[in-house]
Enzyme design. Structure first.
Site, PDB file in Angstrom:
ATOM      1  N   SER A   1      56.698  59.569  62.683  1.00  0.00           N
ATOM      2  CA  SER A   1      57.172  60.631  62.919  1.00  0.00           C
ATOM      3  C   SER A   1      58.411  59.781  62.878  1.00  0.00           C
ATOM      4  O   SER A   1      58.830  59.293  61.618  1.00  0.00           O
ATOM      5  CB  SER A   1      56.883  60.965  64.799  1.00  0.00           C
TER       6      SER A   1
ATOM      7  N   ASP B   1      49.613  69.299  63.461  1.00  0.00           N
ATOM      8  CA  ASP B   1      50.250  68.444  63.013  1.00  0.00           C
ATOM      9  C   ASP B   1      52.009  69.481  62.979  1.00  0.00           C
ATOM     10  O   ASP B   1      51.361  70.497  62.014  1.00  0.00           O
ATOM     11  CB  ASP B   1      50.460  67.329  62.344  1.00  0.00           C
TER      12      ASP B   1
ATOM     13  N   HIS C   1      50.460  66.114  66.212  1.00  0.00           N
ATOM     14  CA  HIS C   1      51.392  65.192  65.772  1.00  0.00           C
ATOM     15  C   HIS C   1      52.166  63.794  66.848  1.00  0.00           C
ATOM     16  O   HIS C   1      51.554  63.081  66.240  1.00  0.00           O
ATOM     17  CB  HIS C   1      53.141  65.949  66.698  1.00  0.00           C
TER      18      HIS C   1
END
Length: 336
Positions: A145, A286, A313
């Site tokens: 991320s 995601d 995610h």
């Protein structure tokens, strides 16, 4: 007599394999700590424009060929949601290192928003690398991320010190990420989305209803595909430590899109300059567009793509087998 020799041979072979495995295990758990041993924890002093601070790291295992430094996301989360790695990497002999970036987890928090800055974090990672004696022969960087943003930006400046890069669940363009977030939000229940937008328009982000709606209508679809009540404890623990100042400064207060410092960040045209082996990990559900992630992998000179068909995610939890097997295969190629 022949049977006896055959059985004896098998026994000796089994003993030899056992000894080699024991030697491998002993080597992996060797400690180079001097003085009082602290289970691999090392507080590293970093120099910043605002003075010296300490950041927390913890090494798990010992492998001279693979040393994987983990960059957590958020921005503002702690390393703790990576603890699932302990169920997979040690048995493969892969050394990995937890690291709480400045302002997160167990590291110092200067509580100064001018410190929440991408170029400064790049220099922080480089100081951590030097302190941990990581080099081009063993240093892998996994950024998840926000950590993926940091990882790509670090590699663009310091790839000569690296062996490989893993970009996990992060696009190389925040504007493109913002566009995709609009596609995902339009898939939500219209009434739920309406209420979320009303709360955002009032800047009522601290309203418990805001996070409740997001958790049960967005997070459980695109962040981690489990009912929120069943989320893994390390994930909940990391969320409970989120540095909201850091998050809002970099990401912005809204969960749907960006409005902070990272809003215009885009290195999509620079990916070709990263020449080290690079693994891009995307997932079907995601918050990051999996098709864009697939395209990203083609832009690196030595890139490969791992697709988590059941993941979101945090696909290292909701598509764990695919994620971990792909990560381990990529890292082990560096041992050959």
């Amino acid at each position: 007599m022949k049977n006896f020799k055959f059985i004896l041979g098998l026994a000796l072979f089994a003993l030899l394999i056992s000894c080699k495995n024991d030697e491998k295990t002993t080597t992996y758990f060797n400690s180079d700590e001097s003085g009082i041993k602290m289970g691999g924890v090392k507080m590293i002093t970093i120099q910043t424009p605002k003075g010296k601070f300490k950041v927390w790291t913890k090494r798990f295992g010992n492998n001279p060929k693979i040393k994987l430094l983990l960059l957590n996301g958020g921005p503002g989360m702690s390393h703790e949601y990576f603890e699932c790695m302990e169920s997979f990497l040690p048995k493969e002999g892969i050394e990995f290192i937890y690291y709480d970036q400045l302002g997160t987890g167990f590291s110092d928090n200067p509580k100064d928003t001018t410190m929440w800055d991408l170029p400064r974090y790049v220099e922080e990672v480089e100081q951590v690398r030097v302190a941990l004696n990581l080099n081009k022969d063993n240093f892998y960087l996994l950024g998840h991320s926000w950590g993926g943003i940091l990882g790509m930006q670090y590699a663009l400046k310091y790839q000569q010190n690296m062996k490989g890069l893993i970009v996990s669940n992060m696009m190389a363009s925040c504007p493109k990420y913002g566009e995709y977030s609009k596609i995902l939000e339009n898939k939500m229940d219209p009434e739920v989305l309406k209420t979320i937008k009303e709360l955002e328009s009032k800047k009522d982000f601290s309203n418990p209803k805001y996070m409740e709606l997001l958790r049960n209508n967005f997070y459980n679809e695109h962040i981690l595909r489990l009912p929120v009540k069943d989320w893994p404890e390390p994930v909940n623990r990391a969320f409970s430590r989120l540095n909201s100042s850091l998050y809002i400064t970099m990401q912005g207060p809204s969960e749907l899109g960006l409005s902070g410092k990272l809003t215009h960040w885009d290195v999509s045209k620079e990916l070709k300059d990263i020449t080290i082996p690079t693994l891009v990990i995307g997932a079907k559900h995601d918050t990051m567009n999996p098709e864009y992630m697939k395209w990203m992998a083609t832009q690196f000179k030595n890139g490969t793509y791992l697709y988590c068909v059941n993941g979101s995610h945090m696909s290292f939890y909701d598509d764990q087998k695919t994620y971990m097997n792909g990560l381990i295969d990529f890292l082990k190629k560096g041992m050959n």
